[in-house]
Design a protein around this motif. Sequence first.
Motif, PDB file in Angstrom:
ATOM      1  N   GLU A  44       2.707   1.674  -3.352  1.00  0.00           N
ATOM      2  CA  GLU A  44       1.435   2.132  -4.443  1.00  0.00           C
ATOM      3  C   GLU A  44       1.133   3.647  -4.204  1.00  0.00           C
ATOM      4  O   GLU A  44       0.988   4.290  -5.042  1.00  0.00           O
ATOM      5  CB  GLU A  44       0.053   1.159  -4.116  1.00  0.00           C
ATOM      6  CG  GLU A  44       0.646  -0.134  -5.078  1.00  0.00           C
ATOM      7  CD  GLU A  44      -0.761  -1.244  -4.707  1.00  0.00           C
ATOM      8  OE1 GLU A  44      -1.576  -0.711  -3.830  1.00  0.00           O
ATOM      9  OE2 GLU A  44      -0.786  -2.171  -5.463  1.00  0.00           O
ATOM     10  N   ALA A  45       0.979   3.948  -3.137  1.00  0.00           N
ATOM     11  CA  ALA A  45       0.745   5.510  -2.783  1.00  0.00           C
ATOM     12  C   ALA A  45       1.948   6.455  -3.033  1.00  0.00           C
ATOM     13  O   ALA A  45       2.006   7.352  -3.136  1.00  0.00           O
ATOM     14  CB  ALA A  45       0.225   5.656  -1.459  1.00  0.00           C
TER      15      ALA A  45
ATOM     16  N   ASP B 109       0.836  -1.313   0.025  1.00  0.00           N
ATOM     17  CA  ASP B 109       0.069  -0.068  -0.012  1.00  0.00           C
ATOM     18  C   ASP B 109       0.789   1.299   0.027  1.00  0.00           C
ATOM     19  O   ASP B 109       0.444   2.249  -0.738  1.00  0.00           O
ATOM     20  CB  ASP B 109      -0.874   0.157   1.166  1.00  0.00           C
ATOM     21  CG  ASP B 109      -2.179  -1.157   0.990  1.00  0.00           C
ATOM     22  OD1 ASP B 109      -2.317  -1.604   0.015  1.00  0.00           O
ATOM     23  OD2 ASP B 109      -2.549  -1.289   2.216  1.00  0.00           O
ATOM     24  N   THR B 110       1.716   1.207   0.788  1.00  0.00           N
ATOM     25  CA  THR B 110       2.869   2.413   0.947  1.00  0.00           C
ATOM     26  C   THR B 110       3.499   2.566  -0.291  1.00  0.00           C
ATOM     27  O   THR B 110       3.532   3.824  -0.638  1.00  0.00           O
ATOM     28  CB  THR B 110       3.772   2.220   2.043  1.00  0.00           C
ATOM     29  OG1 THR B 110       3.540   1.251   2.677  1.00  0.00           O
ATOM     30  CG2 THR B 110       3.881   3.514   2.811  1.00  0.00           C
TER      31      THR B 110
END
Length: 175
Positions: free
Chosen positions: A98-99, A95-96
Amino acid sequence: MHLSFGHLYTQYYRRSLRFVKSYIRDEMAAEDIVSETMIRLWNTLEKETVAHPQALLLSMLKHAALNYLKHQNVRREAMENISALMTDDLKYRIDTLEACNPEEIYSTEITQIVAHTLSSLPRRTRRIFELKRYDALTVKEIADSLSLKPKTIEYHLAKAIKKLRAALKDYLPLF
């Protein structure tokens, strides 16, 4: 009643192994449990008189198998907890990442480097570069407006681009 270990083994081993395997479902672990339990039973019989050795053996096998299964359960739960933590950690990292937007992170820094590099160029080279990149003029239009030859414009553009590439060499892989 005093039994030799060989007699004890011959008389009870097969039944004991079937009993333990029916719960453990692991051949080698069941064999270990039965062998260790039979040695413990024989040591007990050496020290004291036991009226019903088969009943004592069954009780000892039951407790040894229960301990094994409880240990396996604790191990399984620990592995599941570790797996869940690893899954959560992996999801967090995905998630990190991808962000993460490298262009956003470095845009201010890159803008400053470009501004600094352009300001270090000779006035004419900087002006030609700005007309080409920011005003979107063609080489011919710039040459006409500055009363220069197109080859001169190309020379100044190449010079500016070379300086910018050198200044932005650490950032170029991002683009």
